[in-house]
Design a protein around this motif. Structure first.
Motif, PDB file in Angstrom:
ATOM      1  N   GLY A 104       0.787  -1.228   0.000  1.00 53.43           N
ATOM      2  CA  GLY A 104       0.000   0.000   0.000  1.00 53.43           C
ATOM      3  C   GLY A 104       0.815   1.272   0.000  1.00 53.43           C
ATOM      4  N   GLU A 105       2.132   1.180   0.211  1.00 55.08           N
ATOM      5  CA  GLU A 105       2.953   2.380   0.266  1.00 55.08           C
ATOM      6  C   GLU A 105       3.303   2.887  -1.134  1.00 55.08           C
ATOM      7  OE1 GLU A 105       5.317   2.326   4.475  1.00 55.08           O
ATOM      8  OE2 GLU A 105       6.234   1.172   2.846  1.00 55.08           O
ATOM      9  N   ARG A 106       3.755   4.143  -1.169  1.00 53.15           N
ATOM     10  CA  ARG A 106       4.287   4.737  -2.394  1.00 53.15           C
ATOM     11  C   ARG A 106       5.805   4.649  -2.316  1.00 53.15           C
ATOM     12  NH1 ARG A 106       0.868  10.379  -1.867  1.00 53.15           N
ATOM     13  NH2 ARG A 106      -1.220   9.544  -2.314  1.00 53.15           N
ATOM     14  N   VAL A 107       6.396   3.935  -3.262  1.00 54.41           N
ATOM     15  CA  VAL A 107       7.821   3.620  -3.200  1.00 54.41           C
ATOM     16  C   VAL A 107       8.493   4.054  -4.495  1.00 54.41           C
ATOM     17  CG1 VAL A 107       9.527   1.786  -2.919  1.00 54.41           C
ATOM     18  CG2 VAL A 107       7.367   1.684  -1.660  1.00 54.41           C
ATOM     19  N   LEU A 108       9.676   4.642  -4.366  1.00 57.39           N
ATOM     20  CA  LEU A 108      10.484   5.044  -5.512  1.00 57.39           C
ATOM     21  C   LEU A 108      11.821   4.320  -5.477  1.00 57.39           C
ATOM     22  CD1 LEU A 108      11.346   6.909  -7.922  1.00 57.39           C
ATOM     23  CD2 LEU A 108      12.058   8.582  -6.198  1.00 57.39           C
ATOM     24  N   ARG A 169       7.828  16.868 -10.049  1.00 58.93           N
ATOM     25  CA  ARG A 169       6.440  16.389 -10.103  1.00 58.93           C
ATOM     26  C   ARG A 169       6.036  15.545  -8.903  1.00 58.93           C
ATOM     27  NH1 ARG A 169       8.949  17.605 -14.976  1.00 58.93           N
ATOM     28  NH2 ARG A 169       7.503  18.063 -16.683  1.00 58.93           N
ATOM     29  N   PHE A 170       7.010  14.950  -8.218  1.00 58.89           N
ATOM     30  CA  PHE A 170       6.695  14.034  -7.119  1.00 58.89           C
ATOM     31  C   PHE A 170       7.151  14.576  -5.760  1.00 58.89           C
ATOM     32  CE2 PHE A 170       6.679  11.028 -10.702  1.00 58.89           C
ATOM     33  CZ  PHE A 170       5.589  10.230 -10.395  1.00 58.89           C
ATOM     34  N   GLU A 171       7.305  15.884  -5.637  1.00 57.50           N
ATOM     35  CA  GLU A 171       7.806  16.434  -4.380  1.00 57.50           C
ATOM     36  C   GLU A 171       6.888  16.052  -3.212  1.00 57.50           C
ATOM     37  OE1 GLU A 171       9.666  20.583  -2.607  1.00 57.50           O
ATOM     38  OE2 GLU A 171       8.955  20.474  -4.677  1.00 57.50           O
ATOM     39  N   GLY A 172       7.477  15.428  -2.176  1.00 56.49           N
ATOM     40  CA  GLY A 172       6.720  15.043  -0.989  1.00 56.49           C
ATOM     41  C   GLY A 172       5.746  13.900  -1.189  1.00 56.49           C
ATOM     42  N   PHE A 173       5.906  13.108  -2.246  1.00 55.26           N
ATOM     43  CA  PHE A 173       4.912  12.084  -2.609  1.00 55.26           C
ATOM     44  C   PHE A 173       5.176  10.722  -1.980  1.00 55.26           C
ATOM     45  CE2 PHE A 173       3.365   8.785  -5.603  1.00 55.26           C
ATOM     46  CZ  PHE A 173       2.016   9.131  -5.667  1.00 55.26           C
ATOM     47  N   PHE A 174       6.438  10.329  -1.794  1.00 52.80           N
ATOM     48  CA  PHE A 174       6.763   8.933  -1.494  1.00 52.80           C
ATOM     49  C   PHE A 174       6.942   8.647   0.002  1.00 52.80           C
ATOM     50  CE2 PHE A 174       8.223   9.467  -5.896  1.00 52.80           C
ATOM     51  CZ  PHE A 174       7.547   8.411  -6.492  1.00 52.80           C
ATOM     52  N   ASP A 175       6.493   7.445   0.382  1.00 54.30           N
ATOM     53  CA  ASP A 175       6.753   6.933   1.733  1.00 54.30           C
ATOM     54  C   ASP A 175       8.176   6.413   1.852  1.00 54.30           C
ATOM     55  OD1 ASP A 175       3.943   7.037   2.835  1.00 54.30           O
ATOM     56  OD2 ASP A 175       3.611   5.720   1.118  1.00 54.30           O
ATOM     57  N   LEU A 222      10.480  12.734  -0.699  1.00 56.19           N
ATOM     58  CA  LEU A 222       9.987  12.050   0.501  1.00 56.19           C
ATOM     59  C   LEU A 222       8.907  12.872   1.197  1.00 56.19           C
ATOM     60  CD1 LEU A 222      12.925  10.586   2.636  1.00 56.19           C
ATOM     61  CD2 LEU A 222      11.059   9.324   1.547  1.00 56.19           C
ATOM     62  N   ARG A 223       7.889  12.212   1.676  1.00 58.63           N
ATOM     63  CA  ARG A 223       6.908  12.877   2.538  1.00 58.63           C
ATOM     64  C   ARG A 223       7.506  13.037   3.933  1.00 58.63           C
ATOM     65  NH1 ARG A 223       5.294   9.663   6.459  1.00 58.63           N
ATOM     66  NH2 ARG A 223       5.061   7.415   6.172  1.00 58.63           N
ATOM     67  N   PRO A 224       6.955  13.927   4.772  1.00 67.90           N
ATOM     68  CA  PRO A 224       7.396  13.987   6.164  1.00 67.90           C
ATOM     69  C   PRO A 224       7.219  12.630   6.849  1.00 67.90           C
ATOM     70  CG  PRO A 224       6.080  15.916   5.629  1.00 67.90           C
ATOM     71  CD  PRO A 224       5.971  14.984   4.449  1.00 67.90           C
ATOM     72  N   GLY A 225       8.252  12.155   7.529  1.00 70.63           N
ATOM     73  CA  GLY A 225       8.216  10.837   8.151  1.00 70.63           C
ATOM     74  C   GLY A 225       8.641   9.710   7.234  1.00 70.63           C
ATOM     75  N   GLY A 226       8.870  10.018   5.941  1.00 69.20           N
ATOM     76  CA  GLY A 226       9.287   8.994   4.991  1.00 69.20           C
ATOM     77  C   GLY A 226      10.739   8.589   5.195  1.00 69.20           C
TER      78      GLY A 226
END
Length: 462
Positions: A104-108, A169-175, A222-226
């Motif tokens: 379920g996470e967003r991973v790069l 485009r993905f700033e702050g998007f990933f866990d 990365l999102r905060p806490g990522g």
């Protein structure tokens, strides 16, 4: 005969290792270690050992990795074409194994080719969430795409971009962000002596500059806490503790975390960075201490208090009623069902897409999600990629061949097959072609003749 190493490299390694240097040099005389990582979405260790006959020994620092003997030749076994395992150097399995990715996470995976770590991350997601797998090289990104598709990863967005374009485009998007950074490759000298010929003493500084740019863009996404995991296959301090020291100074919102230990892991050396004691939380893998090549890992977390970036997500899709009826007619024979709100049709091609930002214009990508097949004249033709996500029990029409059946080789070369009456679970129509119940493609059965639908781009030569 002992390999000849560059003089300046030997001098630095003597300074780094001190009394351990001789043990390091002697490790070049040890045999190369061979590893495979099973695909837990498709098979268990017991099933692989029983079906393949391989002699497997668990790799203790990863739950899904195994040493195998060179004479097993797993790349020639039909299970390889079915995506049941990935061949990977044992130390190289460590970054993905020590990265706590959850479904379920967003991973790069920012530097993902050829796919060893990306396939492991995709398997950990279990088809839930999204895996963005990127490589700056188009040819390497194509190899990455194939490896993900063979493995049955259905929720990948495979891109071919420079890190800054993705970060915009993905700033702050990933866990989670994994950066297996391009490096001088010193840890691979024993495995591949050809790498030695490309090395010179300027290469570590050259790659350290690249790594800083990649790291900074990785932190942006990365999102905060990522969490971000950085790894290399080099010994050079400037590329390891040096790069980590730089990003911690540049991005004070990042904190270095301890990595789950293994008794033969070595800690980072503060003196090889900016002196901060936290650098001991990094992990170094030395070939004279473990059954693998050289590697470096560092795990970092972004502060929960870091500024949050809100990204508008792409809206769910609404399928045309006629097309959905055609699709449902095919999938009535399939236990696996797509989430119809994530199905997109572009021309004749049908895709099951993961949840992504709404504005990705200009991003060069090779695949968005699972290519399911084509709509042609009121019928649906399933894709090779869809077959790789299924097993025999998932579809009403299937044939399961033994690994020793000579027809498997013929099928993988694109040839037509003859089936005996009752050999397939139905007498005509689409047939999922399997080895021991594990799918590797489609065929169309008429009067005992199986027309080959194995994708031409994957067919074996000769």
């Amino acid at each position: 005969m002992r390999v000849e190493l560059p003089e300046s490299f030997e001098k630095r390694m003597k300074e780094m290792l001190g009394d351990e240097y001789e043990a390091y040099i002697e490790s070049y005389d040890n045999p190369r270690q061979y590893g495979l990582r099973i695909n837990p979405m498709k098979i268990t260790e017991e099933e692989l050992a029983e079906g393949s006959g391989f002699s497997l020994e668990p790799i203790p620092w990863t739950k899904t990795g195994y040493f195998y003997k060179e004479e097993n030749q797993p790349a020639r076994h039909p299970y390889y074409s079915a995506g049941l395992y990935y061949l990977q150097e044992p130390s190289a399995m460590t970054p993905a194994a020590k990265f706590p990715v959850k479904p379920g996470e967003r991973v790069l995976d920012l530097c993902a080719a050829p796919g060893g770590k990306a396939t492991a991350l995709g398997a950990a997601l279990q088809g839930k969430g999204v895996l963005v797998a990127n490589d700056i090289s188009n040819s390497r990104a194509k190899a990455l795409l194939k490896n993900l598709e063979v493995f049955g990863i259905s929720n990948a967005f495979v891109t071919n971009e420079v890190p800054q374009n993705l970060a915009d485009r993905f700033e702050g998007f990933f866990d989670k962000v994994l950066i297996d950074a391009p490096c001088s490759g010193e840890g691979m000298f024993r495995k591949d002596p050809a790498v030695i010929k490309t090395w010179d003493e300027e290469r570590p500084e050259y790659f350290a500059k690249l790594q800083k740019d990649i790291l900074k863009n990785g932190v942006r996404m990365l999102r905060p806490g990522g969490k971000l995991l950085y790894s290399t296959c080099t010994f050079a301090p400037v590329e390891n503790e040096g790069s980590i020291s730089w990003i911690l100074n540049e991005c004070p919102e990042m904190e270095l975390l301890p990595i789950e230990g293994y008794e033969e892991f070595s800690e980072g050396n503060p003196a090889w960075g900016d002196g901060r004691e936290e650098l001991r939380r990094c992990v170094r893998i030395w070939p004279h201490k473990m059954k693998g090549e050289g590697h470096f890992l560092a795990l970092m977390k972004k502060s929960e208090d870091a500024p949050e970036t809100r990204i508008k997500l792409e809206a769910p899709t609404r399928m045309d009623k006629k097309n959905k009826t055609v699709m449902e007619e095919f999938f009535k024979d399939c236990q696996w069902k797509p989430d119809w709100e994530r199905v997109q049709i572009k021309g004749e091609k049908v895709y099951l897409v993961p949840e992504l930002p709404a504005k990705l214009n200009g991003i060069h990508f090779l695949r968005n999600g699972l290519y399911m097949g084509d709509l042609k004249k009121n019928r649906f033709e399933p894709s090779q990629q869809l077959a790789m996500t299924l097993k025999a029990s998932d579809y009403a029409g299937s044939v399961s061949l033994s690994p020793e059946d000579e027809r498997i080789g013929r099928y993988l070369r694109g040839e037509t097959l003859l089936l005996e009456p009752g050999e397939a679970t139905r007498e005509k129509g689409w047939i999922l072609v399997c080895v021991d119940q594990y799918a590797f493609g489609w065929g169309k059965l008429v009067n005992g003749v199986l027309k080959n639908k194995y994708w031409s781009g994957w067919r074996l030569k000769g």
